[in-house]
Design a protein around this motif. Sequence first.
Motif, short mmCIF file in Angstrom:
data_model
loop_
_atom_site.label_atom_id
_atom_site.label_comp_id
_atom_site.label_asym_id
_atom_site.label_seq_id
_atom_site.Cartn_x
_atom_site.Cartn_y
_atom_site.Cartn_z
N ALA A 272 -7.88 3.73 1.44
CA ALA A 272 -8.14 4.83 0.51
C ALA A 272 -7.32 4.70 -0.77
CB ALA A 272 -7.83 6.17 1.19
N LYS A 273 -6.20 4.00 -0.70
CA LYS A 273 -5.34 3.85 -1.89
C LYS A 273 -5.75 2.68 -2.79
CE LYS A 273 -1.22 5.93 0.05
NZ LYS A 273 0.24 5.83 0.05
N TYR A 274 -6.68 1.85 -2.33
CA TYR A 274 -7.09 0.69 -3.12
C TYR A 274 -7.89 1.15 -4.32
CZ TYR A 274 -9.07 -3.84 -4.31
OH TYR A 274 -9.42 -4.98 -4.97
N GLU B 61 2.66 0.97 -2.58
CA GLU B 61 3.64 0.29 -1.75
C GLU B 61 4.15 -0.96 -2.47
OE1 GLU B 61 2.74 1.01 2.84
OE2 GLU B 61 1.05 0.03 1.83
N THR B 62 5.33 -1.40 -2.08
CA THR B 62 5.93 -2.62 -2.63
C THR B 62 5.69 -3.75 -1.65
OG1 THR B 62 7.65 -1.34 -3.75
CG2 THR B 62 8.10 -3.67 -3.38
N VAL C 222 6.12 -14.44 6.04
CA VAL C 222 5.92 -13.07 6.51
C VAL C 222 6.01 -12.14 5.31
CG1 VAL C 222 6.80 -11.27 8.05
CG2 VAL C 222 6.97 -13.66 8.72
N PHE C 223 5.18 -11.12 5.31
CA PHE C 223 5.27 -10.11 4.26
C PHE C 223 5.14 -8.73 4.87
CE2 PHE C 223 0.74 -10.52 4.73
CZ PHE C 223 0.24 -9.25 4.47
N LYS D 194 1.71 -8.29 -5.41
CA LYS D 194 0.68 -8.26 -4.36
C LYS D 194 -0.39 -9.34 -4.56
CE LYS D 194 1.18 -3.34 -3.60
NZ LYS D 194 1.55 -2.76 -4.88
N SER D 195 -0.51 -9.84 -5.77
CA SER D 195 -1.54 -10.86 -6.04
C SER D 195 -1.28 -12.17 -5.28
CB SER D 195 -1.63 -11.15 -7.54
OG SER D 195 -0.42 -11.74 -8.01
N VAL D 196 -0.05 -12.37 -4.77
CA VAL D 196 0.23 -13.58 -3.98
C VAL D 196 -0.25 -13.43 -2.54
CG1 VAL D 196 2.20 -14.19 -5.44
CG2 VAL D 196 2.59 -12.98 -3.28
#
Length: 169
Positions: free
Chosen positions: A141-143, A148-149, A106-107, A126-128
């Motif tokens: 829109a933030k990409y 975020e963590t 879960v993330f 985030k790459s995982v």
Amino acid sequence: MENTLVVRKAHMDDVKSMHGLLLQCAQKGLLLPRALIHLYGHVRNFMVTENAEGEIVGCCALAPVWEDLAEICSLVVREDVRRLGAGRELVHACLAECQSLHIKKVFALTYQEAFFDRLGFKVVDKSVLPQKIWADCVHCAKYPNCDETAVYFELDSAAQEAGETHVQG
């Protein structure tokens, strides 16, 4: 107000209240907004917290992303009942749902890293989470400048087999 809070599966009658809570937090920049149509279409993923008066004071979703991976998202608790354990209980309820879905990982993407740390989640890059990035993040829109963590939790397989969810808190 009595401190009796109950966590349960959401139903269609809860969606407008959930939307209102999520919208308030989104307007403060604490989470991404969810359209009403999205909430109706994904109501099965949601848990809600109800107070003694029957008001929805919190919600959280467990959204499957891949074969054994799910996201905890749209976690919000009304300000006047924060620090009473509602957020923790919502996350615990979502983790308990993992057993029936055979989800082991879960993330969450969050601004509340300390909250998730107290529940045993660990910060990850985030790459995982390539499935999440290509399914959802590329449309945000933030990409690609997400602030975020990413936090991650692996459910204990022995605990799952015994019907338990081992979470700190």
